[in-house]
Design a protein around this motif. Structure first.
Motif, mmCIF file in Angstrom:
data_model
loop_
_atom_site.group_PDB
_atom_site.id
_atom_site.type_symbol
_atom_site.label_atom_id
_atom_site.label_comp_id
_atom_site.label_asym_id
_atom_site.label_seq_id
_atom_site.Cartn_x
_atom_site.Cartn_y
_atom_site.Cartn_z
ATOM 1 N N ILE A 1 40.560 -32.183 11.608
ATOM 2 C CA ILE A 1 39.580 -33.040 10.929
ATOM 3 C C ILE A 1 39.041 -34.096 11.891
ATOM 4 O O ILE A 1 37.839 -34.358 11.928
ATOM 5 N N GLU A 2 39.902 -34.692 12.689
ATOM 6 C CA GLU A 2 39.449 -35.702 13.654
ATOM 7 C C GLU A 2 38.522 -35.087 14.701
ATOM 8 O O GLU A 2 37.535 -35.711 15.112
ATOM 9 N N THR A 3 38.813 -33.867 15.131
ATOM 10 C CA THR A 3 37.930 -33.160 16.058
ATOM 11 C C THR A 3 36.564 -32.959 15.415
ATOM 12 O O THR A 3 35.527 -33.213 16.031
ATOM 13 N N LEU A 4 36.561 -32.510 14.171
ATOM 14 C CA LEU A 4 35.318 -32.306 13.433
ATOM 15 C C LEU A 4 34.533 -33.610 13.314
ATOM 16 O O LEU A 4 33.316 -33.640 13.557
ATOM 17 N N LEU A 5 35.214 -34.690 12.975
ATOM 18 C CA LEU A 5 34.564 -35.991 12.827
ATOM 19 C C LEU A 5 33.945 -36.469 14.142
ATOM 20 O O LEU A 5 32.819 -36.975 14.146
ATOM 21 N N ARG A 6 34.657 -36.316 15.244
ATOM 22 C CA ARG A 6 34.114 -36.736 16.549
ATOM 23 C C ARG A 6 32.836 -35.972 16.882
ATOM 24 O O ARG A 6 31.846 -36.564 17.325
ATOM 25 N N GLU A 7 32.855 -34.671 16.664
ATOM 26 C CA GLU A 7 31.676 -33.867 16.968
ATOM 27 C C GLU A 7 30.521 -34.193 16.022
ATOM 28 O O GLU A 7 29.369 -34.258 16.437
ATOM 29 N N TYR A 8 30.819 -34.408 14.756
ATOM 30 C CA TYR A 8 29.776 -34.758 13.791
ATOM 31 C C TYR A 8 29.140 -36.092 14.166
ATOM 32 O O TYR A 8 27.911 -36.230 14.133
ATOM 33 N N LEU A 9 29.970 -37.060 14.526
ATOM 34 C CA LEU A 9 29.440 -38.360 14.928
ATOM 35 C C LEU A 9 28.595 -38.222 16.194
ATOM 36 O O LEU A 9 27.578 -38.900 16.338
ATOM 37 N N GLY A 10 28.990 -37.330 17.091
ATOM 38 C CA GLY A 10 28.178 -37.051 18.277
ATOM 39 C C GLY A 10 26.810 -36.506 17.898
ATOM 40 O O GLY A 10 25.789 -36.902 18.473
ATOM 41 N N MET A 11 26.783 -35.604 16.929
ATOM 42 C CA MET A 11 25.497 -35.069 16.457
ATOM 43 C C MET A 11 24.670 -36.163 15.800
ATOM 44 O O MET A 11 23.456 -36.254 16.019
#
Length: 113
Positions: free
Chosen positions: A10-20
């Protein structure tokens, strides 16, 4: 059926989403498939699984009052862990809400001001 996403995933997903989201705000060219691929590589999840989870995250963030990445239609059948992790992640980084929180996610998390 695949196992629920764990906290690290989930944290990996959140980091990438915030990057987008950051790229979208800057007006940069946004290649969502590159972000998806990074999540796949770091979690071992499939492309389809990552796409669905990005859509779940859009639903959570919209309900919590945060801006979302264009093109990820909100899917509202999401994990409770995703809602709390998203609230904590955005709050810890000082991301401001764009609307008042509403919906299911607000009853699942401890909202921070």
């Amino acid at each position: 059926m695949a196992a629920a996403w764990n906290q690290n995933e989930i944290e990996t997903l959140l980091r990438e989403y915030l990057g987008m989201l950051s790229a979208q705000k800057r007006g940069d060219a946004l290649v969502k498939s590159e972000f998806n691929l990074r999540v796949q590589q770091l979690t071992g999840r499939s492309k389809k699984s990552v796409d669905f989870k990005f859509c779940n995250l859009s639903a959570v963030l919209a309900e919590l009052g945060y801006e979302t990445v264009a093109g990820f239609a909100p899917l509202r059948n999401y994990q409770r862990a995703l809602a709390q992790a998203a609230e904590d992640f955005m709050s810890e980084r000082g991301v401001r809400r764009v609307t008042e929180p509403t919906g299911k996610a607000t009853s699942l998390v401890s909202l921070r001001q």
